[in-house]
Design a protein around this motif. Structure first.
Motif, PDB file in Angstrom:
ATOM      1  N   ALA A 160     -10.570  -1.728   7.131  1.00 53.14           N
ATOM      2  CA  ALA A 160      -9.976  -1.007   6.005  1.00 53.14           C
ATOM      3  C   ALA A 160      -8.519  -1.585   5.955  1.00 53.14           C
ATOM      4  O   ALA A 160      -8.315  -2.135   6.865  1.00 53.14           O
ATOM      5  CB  ALA A 160      -9.731  -0.098   6.703  1.00 53.14           C
ATOM      6  N   ALA A 161      -8.729  -2.856   4.305  1.00 49.93           N
ATOM      7  CA  ALA A 161      -7.664  -3.292   4.363  1.00 49.93           C
ATOM      8  C   ALA A 161      -6.747  -2.873   3.224  1.00 49.93           C
ATOM      9  O   ALA A 161      -7.107  -2.118   2.399  1.00 49.93           O
ATOM     10  CB  ALA A 161      -8.494  -4.594   3.699  1.00 49.93           C
ATOM     11  N   ARG A 162      -5.210  -3.095   3.363  1.00 53.81           N
ATOM     12  CA  ARG A 162      -4.754  -2.895   1.934  1.00 53.81           C
ATOM     13  C   ARG A 162      -4.148  -3.873   1.605  1.00 53.81           C
ATOM     14  O   ARG A 162      -3.581  -5.007   2.158  1.00 53.81           O
ATOM     15  CB  ARG A 162      -3.503  -2.094   2.941  1.00 53.81           C
ATOM     16  CG  ARG A 162      -3.554  -0.570   3.356  1.00 53.81           C
ATOM     17  CD  ARG A 162      -2.529  -0.335   3.649  1.00 53.81           C
ATOM     18  NE  ARG A 162      -1.494  -0.150   2.476  1.00 53.81           N
ATOM     19  CZ  ARG A 162      -0.386  -0.685   2.635  1.00 53.81           C
ATOM     20  NH1 ARG A 162       0.533  -1.134   3.791  1.00 53.81           N
ATOM     21  NH2 ARG A 162       0.424  -0.301   1.133  1.00 53.81           N
ATOM     22  N   THR A 163      -4.594  -4.147  -0.270  1.00 53.67           N
ATOM     23  CA  THR A 163      -3.531  -5.583  -0.594  1.00 53.67           C
ATOM     24  C   THR A 163      -3.465  -5.016  -1.676  1.00 53.67           C
ATOM     25  O   THR A 163      -3.130  -4.197  -2.266  1.00 53.67           O
ATOM     26  CB  THR A 163      -4.699  -6.547  -0.409  1.00 53.67           C
ATOM     27  OG1 THR A 163      -4.353  -7.770  -1.064  1.00 53.67           O
ATOM     28  CG2 THR A 163      -6.292  -6.122  -1.680  1.00 53.67           C
ATOM     29  N   THR A 164      -2.351  -6.106  -2.444  1.00 52.89           N
ATOM     30  CA  THR A 164      -2.607  -5.931  -3.553  1.00 52.89           C
ATOM     31  C   THR A 164      -2.824  -7.086  -4.715  1.00 52.89           C
ATOM     32  O   THR A 164      -2.509  -6.807  -6.189  1.00 52.89           O
ATOM     33  CB  THR A 164      -0.263  -5.490  -3.569  1.00 52.89           C
ATOM     34  OG1 THR A 164       0.457  -6.782  -3.527  1.00 52.89           O
ATOM     35  CG2 THR A 164       0.120  -4.858  -3.121  1.00 52.89           C
ATOM     36  N   GLY A 171       0.205 -10.502  -1.015  1.00 50.10           N
ATOM     37  CA  GLY A 171      -0.281  -9.704  -1.914  1.00 50.10           C
ATOM     38  C   GLY A 171      -0.949  -9.110  -0.472  1.00 50.10           C
ATOM     39  O   GLY A 171      -1.508  -8.277  -1.183  1.00 50.10           O
ATOM     40  N   PHE A 172      -0.962  -9.403   0.158  1.00 52.98           N
ATOM     41  CA  PHE A 172      -1.772  -9.211   0.892  1.00 52.98           C
ATOM     42  C   PHE A 172      -0.876  -8.495   2.249  1.00 52.98           C
ATOM     43  O   PHE A 172      -0.407  -9.333   3.226  1.00 52.98           O
ATOM     44  CB  PHE A 172      -3.433  -9.740   1.760  1.00 52.98           C
ATOM     45  CG  PHE A 172      -4.571  -9.318   2.171  1.00 52.98           C
ATOM     46  CD1 PHE A 172      -5.180  -8.841   1.638  1.00 52.98           C
ATOM     47  CD2 PHE A 172      -4.158  -9.125   3.507  1.00 52.98           C
ATOM     48  CE1 PHE A 172      -5.718  -8.550   2.967  1.00 52.98           C
ATOM     49  CE2 PHE A 172      -5.211  -8.612   4.624  1.00 52.98           C
ATOM     50  CZ  PHE A 172      -6.312  -7.936   3.744  1.00 52.98           C
ATOM     51  N   ASP A 173      -1.323  -6.941   2.594  1.00 47.71           N
ATOM     52  CA  ASP A 173      -0.700  -6.977   3.479  1.00 47.71           C
ATOM     53  C   ASP A 173      -1.148  -6.775   4.330  1.00 47.71           C
ATOM     54  O   ASP A 173      -0.693  -6.763   5.958  1.00 47.71           O
ATOM     55  CB  ASP A 173       0.070  -4.835   2.985  1.00 47.71           C
ATOM     56  CG  ASP A 173       1.166  -4.878   1.795  1.00 47.71           C
ATOM     57  OD1 ASP A 173       1.957  -6.450   1.335  1.00 47.71           O
ATOM     58  OD2 ASP A 173       0.368  -4.350   0.750  1.00 47.71           O
TER      59      ASP A 173
END
Length: 193
Positions: free
Chosen positions: A12-16, A106-108
């Motif tokens: 599960a990943a969070r990125t912008t 951009g990658f959290d």
């Protein structure tokens, strides 16, 4: 290292903006190391929590209930979310590995689950509040046992993002874990005096 076989990952990943491939490679490396340690007799001490009674059926309520249980576990271990270093506290209380890596702009972060491994990869950043929220968000994914392929959030404020149930739950978890309602009420009461 021992078997040459790559462990399957649920991520599960969070990125912008997108450095997901690099982050996933880092996660696979850490998961492979954890799997090797497990085979050598050093299993990960993963300690999940069960949600407390829910105040509603929605995903936000699920996240808040999970946060209440997580906060009880933190307190049981004599730790404090605001006072302890969050990565070290998560490793000590829940047994998840936390790796802080320069993953690019951009990658959290991401949460990875593989056989015998629970891992959070957190990107270095100049914004500590965003990093803390991301770390708590990814812990929420692990504790909720979200089983996802790589999940990219190009814009965390996008309407589609707000509709994803696992993201709603992880965001609610992070908010309630980092700033429990009672702590906020106590701070407001103290400020009025």
């Amino acid at each position: 290292l021992l078997t040459g076989a790559e462990q399957p990952l649920a991520v599960a990943a969070r990125t912008t903006t997108g450095k997901a491939a690099e982050a996933l490679a880092v996660a696979r490396d850490y998961v492979a190391r954890r799997a090797d340690l497990d085979k050598l007799g050093y299993p990960q001490p993963w300690r999940p929590v069960s949600p407390t009674a829910r105040s509603g059926n929605g995903y936000a309520a699920q996240g808040e209930a999970l946060a209440r249980s997580a906060l009880k576990a933190v307190q049981h271990h004599g730790r404090s979310v605001p006072q302890d270093g969050l990565p070290e506290m998560i490793e000590a209380v829940f047994g998840a590995d936390v790796a802080v890596e320069p993953l690019g702009d951009g990658f959290d972060g991401l949460a990875a689950m593989g056989q015998g491994a629970k891992l959070i990869v957190l990107s270095t950043t100049s914004n500590p509040a965003r990093q803390r929220f991301t770390l708590a968000h990814e812990l929420g994914h692990l504790l909720a046992d979200d089983d996802q392929d790589i999940h990219l959030d190009r814009d965390i404020f996008d309407q589609a993002q707000k509709k994803d149930p696992s993201e709603q739950r992880a965001n609610a978890f992070a908010s309630a874990f980092l700033l429990p309602e009672q702590s906020l009420r106590d701070a407001v009461s103290a400020a009025k005096l």
